[in-house]
Enzyme design. Structure first.
Site, short mmCIF file in Angstrom:
data_model
loop_
_atom_site.label_atom_id
_atom_site.label_comp_id
_atom_site.label_asym_id
_atom_site.label_seq_id
_atom_site.Cartn_x
_atom_site.Cartn_y
_atom_site.Cartn_z
N ASN A 92 0.88 -1.18 0.00
CA ASN A 92 0.00 0.00 0.00
C ASN A 92 0.91 1.22 0.00
O ASN A 92 1.49 1.57 1.02
CB ASN A 92 -0.89 -0.02 1.25
N LYS A 130 0.14 4.23 -0.33
CA LYS A 130 -0.51 5.42 0.25
C LYS A 130 -0.28 6.63 -0.67
O LYS A 130 -0.23 6.49 -1.88
CB LYS A 130 -0.03 5.63 1.69
N GLU A 142 -7.01 4.64 7.76
CA GLU A 142 -6.82 6.06 7.44
C GLU A 142 -8.06 6.63 6.75
O GLU A 142 -8.41 7.79 6.94
CB GLU A 142 -5.56 6.23 6.58
N GLU A 172 -5.39 -4.91 10.50
CA GLU A 172 -4.41 -3.85 10.71
C GLU A 172 -4.71 -3.13 12.02
O GLU A 172 -5.53 -2.21 12.05
CB GLU A 172 -4.46 -2.84 9.56
N SER A 225 3.40 -2.00 10.49
CA SER A 225 4.85 -2.07 10.75
C SER A 225 5.46 -3.43 10.44
O SER A 225 6.38 -3.87 11.13
CB SER A 225 5.16 -1.64 12.20
P1 13P Z 1 2.98 0.45 7.78
O1 13P Z 1 3.52 -0.84 7.19
O2 13P Z 1 3.70 1.67 7.30
O3 13P Z 1 2.83 0.38 9.26
O4 13P Z 1 1.47 0.62 7.19
C1 13P Z 1 0.59 -0.43 7.26
C2 13P Z 1 -0.60 -0.10 6.47
O5 13P Z 1 -1.36 0.79 6.81
C3 13P Z 1 -0.83 -0.85 5.23
O6 13P Z 1 -2.09 -0.61 4.72
#
Ligand code: 13P
Length: 255
Positions: free
Chosen positions: A10, A12, A98, A168, A214
């Site tokens: 992802n 983002k 998010e 998550e 993470s």
């Molecule tokens: P991180 O791996 O940066 O913690 O993000 C996880 C996430 O939100 C994947 O959708």
């Protein structure tokens, strides 16, 4: 092996179209022919087309990070499932925390999106997860149950295996705090149980349940060795080829 491990990146709100295509190209060179692990990358909308071009002919699949539930219409700023399909996307992340917290997405909205994705042959990567306050007040399983059941309302038994669920924990996203393998497996096993109640054993055994929060090369092997952890939804560590490739290799080793 009933379930092939799945590693999804992802990205983002990161990378221009050109930067995204260049990362996708690096991934194609390293893992584009990896048959043991399903690999999905989810760039921003603006990079879907360039990434689709970069991964063409490889085994890497394309996903989006969100979509509207209607096919078209007066929804300024939104993107629909048929539009994603036209760019060769096969997956779409829905209900990411998010989106839920920063953009006020409700379970009802997420449900509409899940149904629209399935109707358009897009595989939803449905995200569920508890906040730190919810974990500390021992509400984790109740929150997960409610999010999952509401998001899956109206999804039939025949459609269920097309859904990917991503657990998550909100407190582990982008924080460097990872759930322990035991904490994650407890929730993944619980989700598998819920799916079994909803769809029966055979369908539930085919659903991939990913861990996200993470996840990094250093902690992946232990998480991926758990019975009900079928892969990862990776944020930060998917933005660089080296770490993402290591995660794919860890998933291949865990199969
Ligand atoms: P991180 O791996 O940066 O913690 O993000 C996880 C996430 O939100 C994947 O959708």
């Amino acid at each position: 092996m009933i379930r092939k491990k799945l590693i999804a990146g992802n990205w983002k709100m990161n990378k221009t179209s050109a930067d995204a295509a260049s990362l996708a190209h690096e991934l194609v060179v390293s893992v584009g022919a990896q048959p043991d692990v399903e690999v999905v990358i989810c760039p921003p909308f603006t990079a879907l087309e360039s990434v689709a071009g970069a991964i063409d002919g490889s085994l890497i699949k394309l996903g989006a990070q969100n979509m509207h539930f209607e096919a078209s219409g007066a929804f300024t700023g939104e993107v629909s499932a048929p539009m994603l399909r036209a760019l060769f996307a096969t997956h779409v992340i829905l209900g990411h925390s998010e989106r839920r917290t920063l953009f006020a997405e409700t379970d009802e909205l997420v449900n509409k999106k899940v149904l629209a994705a399935l109707k358009n042959q897009l595989r939803p990567i449905l995200c569920v997860g508890e906040s730190l306050a919810e974990r500390e007040s021992a509400s984790t399983l109740r929150v997960i149950q409610s999010q999952a059941e509401r998001a899956l309302e109206g999804v039939g038994k025949d459609q269920a295996p097309s859904v990917v669920v991503a657990y998550e924990p909100v407190w582990a996203i982008g924080t460097g705090k990872v759930a322990t393998a035991e904490q994650a497996q407890e929730v993944h096993g619980f989700i598998r149980g819920l799916l079994t109640k909803l769809y029966g054993e055979a369908a539930a055994q085919r659903v991939r349940i990913l861990y996200g929060g993470s996840m990094k090369p250093a902690n992946a092997a232990e998480l991926l060795s758990q019975k009900d952890i079928d892969g990862g939804l990776i944020g930060g560590a998917s933005l660089e080829a080296r770490s993402f490739v290591e995660l794919i290799k860890a998933a291949a080793a865990a199969t």
